[in-house]
Design an enzyme around this catalytic site. Structure first.
Site, PDB file in Angstrom:
ATOM      1  N   GLU A   3      -3.230  -6.508  -9.630  1.00  0.00           N
ATOM      2  CA  GLU A   3      -1.880  -6.259  -9.131  1.00  0.00           C
ATOM      3  C   GLU A   3      -0.911  -7.193  -9.846  1.00  0.00           C
ATOM      4  O   GLU A   3      -1.178  -8.390  -9.975  1.00  0.00           O
ATOM      5  CB  GLU A   3      -1.823  -6.460  -7.607  1.00  0.00           C
ATOM      6  CG  GLU A   3      -2.785  -5.534  -6.865  1.00  0.00           C
ATOM      7  CD  GLU A   3      -2.893  -5.830  -5.382  1.00  0.00           C
ATOM      8  OE1 GLU A   3      -2.092  -6.640  -4.873  1.00  0.00           O
ATOM      9  OE2 GLU A   3      -3.782  -5.264  -4.727  1.00  0.00           O
ATOM     10  N   HIS A  49       0.809  -1.212   0.000  1.00  0.00           N
ATOM     11  CA  HIS A  49       0.000   0.000   0.000  1.00  0.00           C
ATOM     12  C   HIS A  49       0.849   1.272   0.000  1.00  0.00           C
ATOM     13  O   HIS A  49       0.405   2.315   0.466  1.00  0.00           O
ATOM     14  CB  HIS A  49      -0.948   0.005   1.211  1.00  0.00           C
ATOM     15  CG  HIS A  49      -1.901  -1.145   1.225  1.00  0.00           C
ATOM     16  ND1 HIS A  49      -2.596  -1.539   2.357  1.00  0.00           N
ATOM     17  CD2 HIS A  49      -2.291  -1.996   0.245  1.00  0.00           C
ATOM     18  CE1 HIS A  49      -3.358  -2.580   2.073  1.00  0.00           C
ATOM     19  NE2 HIS A  49      -3.192  -2.873   0.797  1.00  0.00           N
ATOM     20  N   GLU A  56      -3.517 -13.474  -3.910  1.00  0.00           N
ATOM     21  CA  GLU A  56      -2.516 -12.421  -4.051  1.00  0.00           C
ATOM     22  C   GLU A  56      -1.293 -12.658  -3.167  1.00  0.00           C
ATOM     23  O   GLU A  56      -1.039 -11.915  -2.218  1.00  0.00           O
ATOM     24  CB  GLU A  56      -3.126 -11.050  -3.765  1.00  0.00           C
ATOM     25  CG  GLU A  56      -3.927 -10.948  -2.475  1.00  0.00           C
ATOM     26  CD  GLU A  56      -4.472  -9.545  -2.251  1.00  0.00           C
ATOM     27  OE1 GLU A  56      -3.682  -8.577  -2.275  1.00  0.00           O
ATOM     28  OE2 GLU A  56      -5.689  -9.421  -2.045  1.00  0.00           O
TER      29      GLU A  56
END
Length: 400
Positions: free
Chosen positions: A260, A230, A356
């Site tokens: 992503e 982040h 992820e």
């Protein structure tokens, strides 16, 4: 001058992300939760639950907002500064409270709930100060936390939600391809990020011409800035051999989706390639494990074992995936559907979850940087549907 504590200000045409029947079905599910818990009225304060049950996504700016649901009524509570916009964007009734007197917000809520009732609230959201005011103004016979039960309801997506999430995933892909095209040696992170964001905003406007547009964003990171998932965008300029993190996040009517990808500028060294390929293999393993009947903690354990066998587990930085729906980076989270060691939720058809895996190799070590791949899966009757289409891996993502 007569200054009302609250009033109704309804004008314009109502435009909602979903049909009225979708909200009626959600409210029916909520009323069953309330009945099972012995709750007379539910008072919601969070952006995610107000948006889920009414369609209205508020902009607080320091003012409280709410949704009150009883056996017969569903009423959003909004501040006068927003005029009729909350009514145009909500299902059910809307009451506007005024600033003329402190705590008119709670007087408006009381006009719907009455006093002396069993009140349901969100224990994971309402502040101590607002809970004290709830007790003072509503004089409840009892209060009961229904946050966890509403989260479970939100974890199971309707057909209309799945259609929205598919559109979001496709929009994230559009942003990803725009970012790929914008990558070049010397380009700044901020320049590349803006290219992806602008492409997604235009795509959302094309797909949803009557929506409100806000909150779509990109985190595009390079070099050391890839170490955290982040990390904000900077003005760092891209260099040959840089590791990159592509992260696109379209927001459509409160619904978040994501893409992503790990990338490299022009070339990738042998140590980095080895780690990247290991993370891609873990990603593919994880996708294969996402099926009905699988337990979140068991999936996590299997991916942990995969990394441990390769002496990479110590570089894992967070869980392997999470639910999608009404959420964003500043509100909402279906914490009961995350791929972590302490989550024992069993996957069911209609749930939506990401895969992820991420490895962060510290600076100074071979292959330093953050490696992350992210796909969104809809759990089906016999497996999963991967709705992310942008390619992952070295073959497509050594660029610039």
């Amino acid at each position: 001058m007569d200054r009302p504590e609250f009033y109704r200000f309804h004008q314009g045409d109502r435009i909602l992300p979903f049909a009225a029947s979708e909200y009626d079905a959600r409210l029916a599910g909520l009323r069953k939760i309330m009945a099972d818990a012995g709750v007379d009225a539910a008072v919601f304060t969070s952006m995610h639950n107000i948006a889920y049950y009414s369609g209205f996504l508020y902009c607080s700016f320091g003012r409280p907002y709410g949704l009150v649901v009883t056996a017969t009524d569903s009423v959003t509570i909004s501040a006068g500064i927003d005029a009729a916009q909350p009514w145009r964007r909500c299902h059910g009734d809307n009451i506007t409270y005024t600033d003329w007197k402190r705590n008119n917000y709670w007087r408006a809520i009381r006009s719907v709930t009455g006093t002396g009732k069993v009140i349901g609230y969100e224990g994971d959201h309402i502040s101590l100060a607002q809970k004290a005011l709830l007790d003072e103004f509503l004089s409840p016979s009892e209060t009961r936390d229904i946050a966890a039960a509403t989260m479970v309801q939100r974890m199971h997506k309707s057909a209309a939600e799945l259609e929205m999430i598919r559109a979001g995933a496709a929009t994230a892909d559009v942003g990803g391809f725009a970012i790929r095209d914008a990558i070049s040696v010397g380009a700044r992170e901020i320049d590349v990020a803006m290219a992806g964001r602008d492409a997604m905003e235009l795509e959302i406007a094309k797909r949803f011409p009557e929506a409100e547009y806000r909150d779509t964003w990109v985190w595009f990171q390079s070099g050391i800035n890839t170490d955290g998932a982040h990390n904000p965008v900077t003005a760092r300029q891209l260099q040959v051999g840089d590791i990159l993190s592509l992260n696109t996040f379209p927001m459509i009517s409160g619904y978040y989706t994501a893409l992503e990808r790990t990338m490299f500028v022009r070339e990738v060294d042998e140590a980095s390639l080895k780690i990247w390929e290991a993370n891609v293999a873990a990603h593919e393993l994880g996708i294969s494990l996402l099926k009905p009947g699988a337990k979140c903690s068991d999936i996590t354990a299997q991916i942990n074992d995969f990394f441990a066998e390769r002496q990479l587990l110590q570089y894992r930085t967070f869980g392997y995936g999470h639910s999608f729906g009404v959420l964003s980076h500043y509100y909402g989270r279906e914490a009961g559907l995350e791929l972590r060691e302490d989550i024992d939720t069993v996957l069911e058809p209609g749930m939506v979850i990401s895969m992820e895996p991420m490895l962060t190799i510290p600076e100074g070590q071979p292959g330093a940087g953050g490696y992350r791949e992210h796909d969104i899966m809809i759990i089906t009757e016999d497996g999963n549907e991967d709705i992310t289409k942008y390619p992952y891996g070295p073959e497509f993502n050594v660029v610039g």
